[in-house]
Design a protein around this motif. Structure first.
Motif, PDB file in Angstrom:
ATOM      1  N   TYR A 217      -2.197   1.134   9.656  1.00 33.95           N
ATOM      2  CA  TYR A 217      -2.182   2.545   9.658  1.00 33.95           C
ATOM      3  C   TYR A 217      -1.685   2.864   8.566  1.00 33.95           C
ATOM      4  O   TYR A 217      -2.241   3.944   7.782  1.00 33.95           O
ATOM      5  N   ALA A 218      -0.420   2.176   7.967  1.00 32.68           N
ATOM      6  CA  ALA A 218      -0.039   3.045   6.751  1.00 32.68           C
ATOM      7  C   ALA A 218      -1.086   2.415   5.528  1.00 32.68           C
ATOM      8  O   ALA A 218      -1.171   3.436   4.604  1.00 32.68           O
ATOM      9  N   MET A 219      -1.847   1.375   5.473  1.00 33.43           N
ATOM     10  CA  MET A 219      -2.926   1.180   4.497  1.00 33.43           C
ATOM     11  C   MET A 219      -3.941   1.983   4.682  1.00 33.43           C
ATOM     12  O   MET A 219      -4.600   2.324   3.461  1.00 33.43           O
ATOM     13  N   GLU A 220      -4.421   2.449   5.866  1.00 38.87           N
ATOM     14  CA  GLU A 220      -5.400   3.278   5.961  1.00 38.87           C
ATOM     15  C   GLU A 220      -5.071   4.687   5.185  1.00 38.87           C
ATOM     16  O   GLU A 220      -5.791   5.195   4.609  1.00 38.87           O
ATOM     17  N   LEU A 221      -4.048   5.196   5.440  1.00 41.54           N
ATOM     18  CA  LEU A 221      -3.504   6.761   4.954  1.00 41.54           C
ATOM     19  C   LEU A 221      -3.378   6.564   3.715  1.00 41.54           C
ATOM     20  O   LEU A 221      -3.776   7.289   2.760  1.00 41.54           O
ATOM     21  N   ILE A 222      -2.822   5.232   3.149  1.00 41.81           N
ATOM     22  CA  ILE A 222      -2.648   5.280   1.403  1.00 41.81           C
ATOM     23  C   ILE A 222      -4.226   5.189   0.772  1.00 41.81           C
ATOM     24  O   ILE A 222      -4.454   5.854  -0.169  1.00 41.81           O
TER      25      ILE A 222
ATOM     26  N   SER B  44      -8.395   0.890  -7.708  1.00 43.95           N
ATOM     27  CA  SER B  44      -7.570   2.242  -7.497  1.00 43.95           C
ATOM     28  C   SER B  44      -6.457   2.176  -6.565  1.00 43.95           C
ATOM     29  O   SER B  44      -5.177   2.624  -6.625  1.00 43.95           O
ATOM     30  N   VAL B  45      -6.888   1.561  -5.392  1.00 44.56           N
ATOM     31  CA  VAL B  45      -5.719   1.451  -4.025  1.00 44.56           C
ATOM     32  C   VAL B  45      -4.760   0.400  -4.544  1.00 44.56           C
ATOM     33  O   VAL B  45      -3.661   0.839  -4.334  1.00 44.56           O
ATOM     34  N   LEU B  46      -5.142  -0.617  -5.039  1.00 44.12           N
ATOM     35  CA  LEU B  46      -4.025  -1.527  -5.459  1.00 44.12           C
ATOM     36  C   LEU B  46      -3.315  -0.993  -6.525  1.00 44.12           C
ATOM     37  O   LEU B  46      -1.861  -1.231  -6.525  1.00 44.12           O
ATOM     38  N   THR B  47      -3.677  -0.232  -7.560  1.00 44.42           N
ATOM     39  CA  THR B  47      -2.911   0.288  -8.489  1.00 44.42           C
ATOM     40  C   THR B  47      -2.025   1.259  -8.026  1.00 44.42           C
ATOM     41  O   THR B  47      -1.002   1.375  -8.227  1.00 44.42           O
ATOM     42  N   GLN B  48      -2.404   2.006  -6.909  1.00 41.80           N
ATOM     43  CA  GLN B  48      -1.388   3.189  -5.980  1.00 41.80           C
ATOM     44  C   GLN B  48      -0.325   2.170  -5.427  1.00 41.80           C
ATOM     45  O   GLN B  48       0.777   2.525  -5.347  1.00 41.80           O
ATOM     46  N   LEU B  49      -0.834   1.088  -4.904  1.00 37.79           N
ATOM     47  CA  LEU B  49       0.294   0.104  -4.070  1.00 37.79           C
ATOM     48  C   LEU B  49       1.334  -0.328  -5.288  1.00 37.79           C
ATOM     49  O   LEU B  49       2.356  -0.330  -4.851  1.00 37.79           O
ATOM     50  N   VAL B  50       0.896  -0.652  -6.271  1.00 39.96           N
ATOM     51  CA  VAL B  50       1.793  -0.993  -7.374  1.00 39.96           C
ATOM     52  C   VAL B  50       2.940  -0.045  -7.912  1.00 39.96           C
ATOM     53  O   VAL B  50       3.883  -0.234  -8.137  1.00 39.96           O
ATOM     54  N   ASN B  51       2.276   1.183  -7.752  1.00 40.98           N
ATOM     55  CA  ASN B  51       3.044   2.268  -8.163  1.00 40.98           C
ATOM     56  C   ASN B  51       3.532   3.151  -6.774  1.00 40.98           C
ATOM     57  O   ASN B  51       3.388   4.427  -6.842  1.00 40.98           O
TER      58      ASN B  51
ATOM     59  N   ASP C 297       8.184  -3.677  -1.960  1.00 39.69           N
ATOM     60  CA  ASP C 297       8.094  -4.291  -3.527  1.00 39.69           C
ATOM     61  C   ASP C 297       7.297  -5.495  -3.521  1.00 39.69           C
ATOM     62  O   ASP C 297       6.571  -5.784  -4.595  1.00 39.69           O
ATOM     63  N   HIS C 298       7.340  -6.454  -2.643  1.00 38.08           N
ATOM     64  CA  HIS C 298       6.650  -7.394  -2.359  1.00 38.08           C
ATOM     65  C   HIS C 298       5.109  -7.214  -2.491  1.00 38.08           C
ATOM     66  O   HIS C 298       4.095  -7.921  -3.406  1.00 38.08           O
ATOM     67  N   LEU C 299       4.738  -6.287  -1.469  1.00 41.45           N
ATOM     68  CA  LEU C 299       3.309  -6.003  -1.625  1.00 41.45           C
ATOM     69  C   LEU C 299       2.833  -5.435  -3.010  1.00 41.45           C
ATOM     70  O   LEU C 299       1.926  -5.952  -3.403  1.00 41.45           O
ATOM     71  N   ALA C 300       3.740  -4.690  -3.707  1.00 42.32           N
ATOM     72  CA  ALA C 300       3.223  -4.328  -5.033  1.00 42.32           C
ATOM     73  C   ALA C 300       3.199  -5.329  -6.037  1.00 42.32           C
ATOM     74  O   ALA C 300       2.307  -5.360  -6.919  1.00 42.32           O
ATOM     75  N   SER C 301       4.197  -6.222  -6.073  1.00 46.10           N
ATOM     76  CA  SER C 301       3.874  -7.534  -6.794  1.00 46.10           C
ATOM     77  C   SER C 301       2.493  -8.221  -6.714  1.00 46.10           C
ATOM     78  O   SER C 301       1.988  -8.796  -7.427  1.00 46.10           O
ATOM     79  N   ILE C 302       2.314  -8.288  -5.204  1.00 47.12           N
ATOM     80  CA  ILE C 302       1.054  -9.139  -4.571  1.00 47.12           C
ATOM     81  C   ILE C 302      -0.237  -8.240  -5.334  1.00 47.12           C
ATOM     82  O   ILE C 302      -1.130  -8.824  -5.815  1.00 47.12           O
ATOM     83  N   ALA C 303      -0.199  -6.870  -5.224  1.00 43.35           N
ATOM     84  CA  ALA C 303      -1.169  -6.042  -5.636  1.00 43.35           C
ATOM     85  C   ALA C 303      -1.374  -6.267  -7.414  1.00 43.35           C
ATOM     86  O   ALA C 303      -2.615  -6.257  -7.747  1.00 43.35           O
ATOM     87  N   ALA C 304      -0.206  -6.286  -7.976  1.00 44.91           N
ATOM     88  CA  ALA C 304      -0.332  -6.567  -9.328  1.00 44.91           C
ATOM     89  C   ALA C 304      -1.080  -7.993  -9.759  1.00 44.91           C
ATOM     90  O   ALA C 304      -1.959  -7.753 -10.603  1.00 44.91           O
TER      91      ALA C 304
END
Length: 332
Positions: free
Chosen positions: A221-226, A250-257, A308-315
Motif C-alpha cells: 500500500y505504501a508503494m502504491e501511494l508513492i 521516476s518512482v525509484l528516484t523518489q524512493l532514493v529521495n 534507507d535500505h530501500l533507497a540504497s537498493i533503488a539507487a
C-alpha cells in the motif's frame, strides 16, 4: 525465456519493458479466474452457517481487490465486519478470542493450506490453494465505522473523533477504513496500475530478496501511494502516452529521495483537517498521508532503516542496464 537473454527485470533493454511487462508481470486470465474462485470460496464460507460469527459484510482488498496483483502473486486483505463488534472497545476486548476461534475453524477447510494458519491479536494469516494457484490471505475482523457510502461530513466527524483517541485505539481504525483505501487505488487509471505492478514486481524481486529480517519494510500500500503521487506530480504537463520505463525510473528516484516526500489527498477529508492531524500528531517530512485516514502517516509505519535500505537498493537498480541510460523528462 522467449527472446530475452536474461529474465531479470533490471537487465532488460529499455525498449523491451512493455513486452516484458506483458510476458512476466501482468497476471494471466487463467490465474485471475482461479484467484476469483478462491476468494468466492472464502466469502461464501464467511456468510455461511458454518462461520461461527454473523458477518455484516466482507471487503475484498489487497492486490486482488485493487487490481494491482502481479503474476503468480495475488494477495487478499479480507476485512470482515462482524455484527458482534459494535465499537473499537469491543474490538480491543473481544478481538483476540474471536481471532483464535476463526483461526481454528479455518484450519478445517479443505481449500486452506494445511499448517499455514497463524494468528495474533490483530490478524489471521493463511494460504488458500486450488488448481495450482496459491493466495496469501490476511483476514481482519473489525467493527463498522462509516457505514455504506458515507458522506464526507461523516468521515470528517470520525477523523476528528479519532484524533482524541489513544494511539492504540486509533490504530484499530485503519482496518474498518480499508474500503476507502481500496476505492482510492482501484479507481486509478489502468496505466497507473501497470506502473504500480511494475514497482511491486521490483519490490518483490529486488527488495524482498535483500531484506533484513529485523526491519519492517514499506508494504504494498505504501508503494502504491508513492507511485500514485509520482504519477500525479507529472499529470498536468506530461504527454498523453508516457513511457513506462521513464515512469518507473521516476518512482525509484523518489524512493532514493524519500526524505523529501510530502503527499496528501483530499478526497475523503479536507486540507484543513489534514493540517490539523499533522499538527496534533506531530507529523513532519517525510509525509505520505493515508488518503483513507489522515491520522496515519505511512512513512512512520515502517522502520527508518528500512526506508534507507530501500533507497540504497533503488539507487543501485538505476545503475543497471534497464535504467542507467534513461533520461527522465522535465514533466516528471
Amino acid at each position: 525465456m522467449g527472446a530475452y537473454a536474461s529474465t531479470d527485470l533490471l537487465d532488460q533493454d529499455p525498449s523491451t519493458l512493455e513486452d516484458y511487462d506483458v510476458e512476466y508481470i501482468q497476471p494471466t486470465a487463467v490465474y485471475n479466474d482461479t484467484s476469483r474462485e478462491l476468494v468466492d470460496l472464502l466469502v461464501r464460507y464467511l456468510h455461511s452457517r458454518d462461520c461461527p460469527y454473523s458477518v455484516d459484510r466482507v471487503v475484498k482488498s489487497g492486490s486482488f481487490g485493487k487490481g494491482t496483483q502481479i503474476r503468480d502473486h495475488a494477495d487478499l486483505d479480507c476485512v470482515v465486519v462482524l455484527n458482534i463488534l459494535k465499537s473499537v472497545h469491543d474490538r480491543i476486548n473481544h478481538g483476540p478470542q474471536i481471532l483464535g476461534h476463526l483461526a481454528d475453524m479455518l484450519k478445517t477447510q479443505r481449500w486452506v493450506v494445511r499448517g499455514s494458519v497463524t494468528n495474533n491479536d490483530y490478524i489471521i494469516l493463511f494460504k488458500m490453494y486450488q488448481n495450482g494457484v496459491t493466495m496469501d490471505v490476511d483476514l481482519l475482523p473489525t467493527f463498522e465505522v462509516l457505514g455504506h457510502n458515507p458522506p464526507n461530513y461523516r468521515k470528517e466527524q470520525t477523523y476528528l473523533k479519532m484524533l482524541d483517541l489513544s494511539g492504540r485505539a486509533r490504530s484499530y481504525y485503519s482496518v474498518p477504513l480499508c474500503q476507502l483505501q481500496l476505492d482510492f487505488v482501484r479507481l486509478q487509471p489502468s496505466r497507473v496500475k501497470t506502473l504500480i505492478r511494475l514497482v511491486k514486481y521490483w519490490r518483490k524481486m529486488e527488495v524482498e530478496k535483500h531484506a533484513q529480517p529485523s526491519l519492517r519494510y514499506p508494504n504494498s500500500y505504501a508503494m502504491e501511494l508513492i507511485t500514485i503521487h509520482v504519477w500525479e506530480k507529472a499529470e498536468a504537463s506530461r504527454p498523453r502516452r508516457i513511457k513506462l520505463v521513464e515512469a518507473f525510473k521516476s518512482v525509484l528516484t523518489q524512493l532514493v529521495n524519500y526524505k523529501s516526500l510530502h503527499a496528501e489527498w483530499y478526497k475523503n477529508y479536507s486540507e484543513v483537517l489534514a493540517n490539523e492531524a499533522c499538527d496534533r500528531l506531530g507529523f513532519t517530512r517525510p509525509i505520505v498521508l493515508d488518503p483513507a485516514n489522515p491520522t496515519n502517516n505511512m512513512m512512520d509505519v515502517f522502520h527508518k532503516e528500512a526506508w534507507d535500505h530501500l533507497a540504497s537498493i533503488a539507487a543501485k537498480s538505476m545503475r543497471r542496464p534497464l535504467l542507467k541510460d534513461v533520461v527522465i523528462p522535465a514533466y516528471w
